[in-house]
Enzyme design. Structure first.
Site, PDB file in Angstrom:
ATOM      1  N   SER A 145      -9.350  16.189  -1.527  1.00 28.71           N
ATOM      2  CA  SER A 145      -8.408  16.719  -2.129  1.00 28.71           C
ATOM      3  C   SER A 145      -8.923  17.776  -2.824  1.00 28.71           C
ATOM      4  CB  SER A 145      -7.685  15.537  -3.023  1.00 28.71           C
ATOM      5  OG  SER A 145      -6.823  16.071  -3.718  1.00 28.71           O
ATOM      6  N   TYR A 158      -8.901   8.788  -9.108  1.00 25.82           N
ATOM      7  CA  TYR A 158      -8.626   9.443  -7.877  1.00 25.82           C
ATOM      8  C   TYR A 158      -9.676  10.841  -7.498  1.00 25.82           C
ATOM      9  CZ  TYR A 158      -6.003  11.995  -4.100  1.00 25.82           C
ATOM     10  OH  TYR A 158      -5.265  12.192  -2.728  1.00 25.82           O
TER      11      TYR A 158
HETATM   12  P1  NDP Z   1       0.348   8.572   3.437  1.00 27.91           P
HETATM   13  O1  NDP Z   1       0.523   7.383   2.350  1.00 27.91           O
HETATM   14  O2  NDP Z   1       1.537   9.365   3.786  1.00 27.91           O
HETATM   15  O3  NDP Z   1      -0.231   7.783   4.795  1.00 27.91           O
HETATM   16  C1  NDP Z   1      -1.287   7.051   4.557  1.00 27.91           C
HETATM   17  C2  NDP Z   1      -1.687   6.486   5.930  1.00 27.91           C
HETATM   18  O4  NDP Z   1      -2.817   5.703   5.934  1.00 27.91           O
HETATM   19  C3  NDP Z   1      -0.563   5.388   6.433  1.00 27.91           C
HETATM   20  O5  NDP Z   1      -0.758   5.549   7.851  1.00 27.91           O
HETATM   21  C4  NDP Z   1      -0.984   4.231   5.740  1.00 27.91           C
HETATM   22  O6  NDP Z   1      -0.446   3.238   6.529  1.00 27.91           O
HETATM   23  C5  NDP Z   1      -2.637   4.121   5.923  1.00 27.91           C
HETATM   24  N1  NDP Z   1      -3.228   3.433   5.186  1.00 27.91           N
HETATM   25  C6  NDP Z   1      -2.979   3.592   3.811  1.00 27.91           C
HETATM   26  N2  NDP Z   1      -3.900   2.717   2.999  1.00 27.91           N
HETATM   27  C7  NDP Z   1      -4.563   1.901   4.231  1.00 27.91           C
HETATM   28  C8  NDP Z   1      -5.430   1.214   4.197  1.00 27.91           C
HETATM   29  N3  NDP Z   1      -6.220   0.614   2.811  1.00 27.91           N
HETATM   30  N4  NDP Z   1      -6.048   0.884   5.417  1.00 27.91           N
HETATM   31  C9  NDP Z   1      -5.587   1.244   6.462  1.00 27.91           C
HETATM   32  N5  NDP Z   1      -4.853   1.988   6.411  1.00 27.91           N
HETATM   33  C10 NDP Z   1      -4.233   2.565   5.385  1.00 27.91           C
HETATM   34  O7  NDP Z   1      -0.769   9.386   2.813  1.00 27.91           O
HETATM   35  P2  NDP Z   1      -1.159  10.964   3.266  1.00 27.91           P
HETATM   36  O8  NDP Z   1      -0.851  11.416   4.678  1.00 27.91           O
HETATM   37  O9  NDP Z   1      -0.565  11.972   2.353  1.00 27.91           O
HETATM   38  O10 NDP Z   1      -2.648  11.112   2.794  1.00 27.91           O
HETATM   39  C11 NDP Z   1      -3.667  11.002   3.702  1.00 27.91           C
HETATM   40  C12 NDP Z   1      -4.922  11.419   3.115  1.00 27.91           C
HETATM   41  O11 NDP Z   1      -4.830  12.728   2.570  1.00 27.91           O
HETATM   42  C13 NDP Z   1      -5.486  10.571   1.794  1.00 27.91           C
HETATM   43  O12 NDP Z   1      -6.884  10.400   1.586  1.00 27.91           O
HETATM   44  C14 NDP Z   1      -4.934  11.318   0.447  1.00 27.91           C
HETATM   45  O13 NDP Z   1      -5.612  10.893  -0.586  1.00 27.91           O
HETATM   46  C15 NDP Z   1      -5.215  12.680   1.143  1.00 27.91           C
HETATM   47  N6  NDP Z   1      -4.366  13.850   0.226  1.00 27.91           N
HETATM   48  C16 NDP Z   1      -3.016  13.944   0.576  1.00 27.91           C
HETATM   49  C17 NDP Z   1      -2.207  14.952  -0.201  1.00 27.91           C
HETATM   50  C18 NDP Z   1      -0.858  14.993  -0.256  1.00 27.91           C
HETATM   51  O14 NDP Z   1      -0.296  15.728  -0.979  1.00 27.91           O
HETATM   52  N7  NDP Z   1       0.043  14.152   0.510  1.00 27.91           N
HETATM   53  C19 NDP Z   1      -3.129  15.853  -0.856  1.00 27.91           C
HETATM   54  C20 NDP Z   1      -4.525  15.731  -0.934  1.00 27.91           C
HETATM   55  C21 NDP Z   1      -4.947  14.786  -0.215  1.00 27.91           C
HETATM   56  P3  NDP Z   1      -0.096   1.761   5.871  1.00 27.91           P
HETATM   57  O15 NDP Z   1       0.091   1.885   4.449  1.00 27.91           O
HETATM   58  O16 NDP Z   1       0.985   0.921   6.724  1.00 27.91           O
HETATM   59  O17 NDP Z   1      -1.721   0.941   5.973  1.00 27.91           O
END
Ligand code: NDP
Length: 256
Positions: A145, A158
């Protein structure tokens, strides 16, 4: 041109049911890779697998909480068996956040954020190493990020967990180059996903974000997955150890 294809290759994308992970599954499958993904919610995972099948993508999945060491071991065992001991691509996408002033965090919150964001990415890379090496041409992409580069008010734990990922990218790039495994990192600014939806729905917050972003908008998951896909392609064979921001110009905007 085989430089622009992932045909015959295999990939593991963690957290593929929503957001950036979901777009990445489709990007890699669209380039011809066979993809395995995981999430914690079985129902949502099955719904996604069905949709991908309908789109003609070859995707399999496991229910796995990536913050659990035992479940990570099980996931990599499954991946090894689905792909017959060879994995070309690992996208460490899973991440979470709890936003608070530093003085308010508990030890449990610290552990949860670090286990989900950093330890999971570190350990999955470690235990996937034999599979990545066996593929002959491996590529790891971390999703960190801009919070790992700058203070953006999203919480110090974070930020530290993402900063650790940025450095791990560089260490592994050098350590595993001999195994022909490349390691790169994508650092997004605000991307419209379920992780930050509640923040972007707040007009005052959104206006503040947009006003600091030269391109004057937040990003779409597909605008992140396109870079992840590129970094995995043979076309990117000489790129390793890099942390690249996908941020509409945010990190180069010193003053406005
Ligand atoms: P979302 O929360 O929209 O999606 C996260 C996905 O990961 C879901 O499919 C969720 O499914 C899964 N997930 C979350 N926790 C776990 C876990 N412990 N084990 C297995 N699966 C998991 O997140 P984003 O797409 O926004 O984020 C993806 C990455 O991008 C992250 O690392 C985030 O920090 C990073 N990021 C995002 C930004 C943004 O603005 N959106 C900006 C900068 C970085 P489920 O909950 O059902 O497990």
């Amino acid at each position: 041109d085989s430089r622009w294809s992932l045909h015959g290759m295999t990939a593991l994308v963690t957290g593929g049911t929503r957001g950036i992970g979901n777009a990445t599954v489709e990007e890699l499958a669209g380039f011809g890779a066979r993809v395995h993904t995981c999430s914690r919610n079985e129902e949502e995972l099955n719904k996604c697998l069905k949709e991908w099948e309908g789109k003609g993508f070859v995707v399999t999945g496991s229910v796995c909480d990536a913050s659990s060491s035992v479940q990570r071991e099980k996931l990599i065992e499954e991946v090894g068996s689905v792909f017959h001991g060879k994995l070309n691509i690992l996208v460490n996408n899973v991440g979470t956040n709890i936003r608070k002033p530093t003085t308010d965090y508990s030890a449990e919150e610290f552990s949860k954020i670090f286990a989900t964001n950093f330890e999971s990415a570190y350990h999955l890379s470690q235990i996937a190493h034999p599979l990545l090496k066996a593929s002959g041409a491996g590529s790891i992409v971390f999703i960190s990020s801009v919070a790992g580069l700058l203070h953006i008010g999203s919480g110090s734990i974070y930020g530290a967990s993402k900063g650790a990922i940025n450095q791990l990218t560089k260490n592994l790039a050098c350590e595993w180059a001999k195994d022909n495994i490349r390691t790169n990192c994508v650092a997004p600014w605000y991307i419209r996903t379920s992780l930050v939806e509640y923040l972007l729905d707040d007009k005052v917050f959104l206006d503040k974000i947009v006003s600091r972003t030269p391109l004057q908008r937040v990003g779409d998951p597909k605008e992140v997955s396109s870079l992840v896909g590129f970094l995995c392609l043979p076309a990117a064979a000489y790129i390793t150890g890099q942390v690249i921001s996908v941020d509409g110009g945010f990190t180069v905007n010193g003053f406005n």
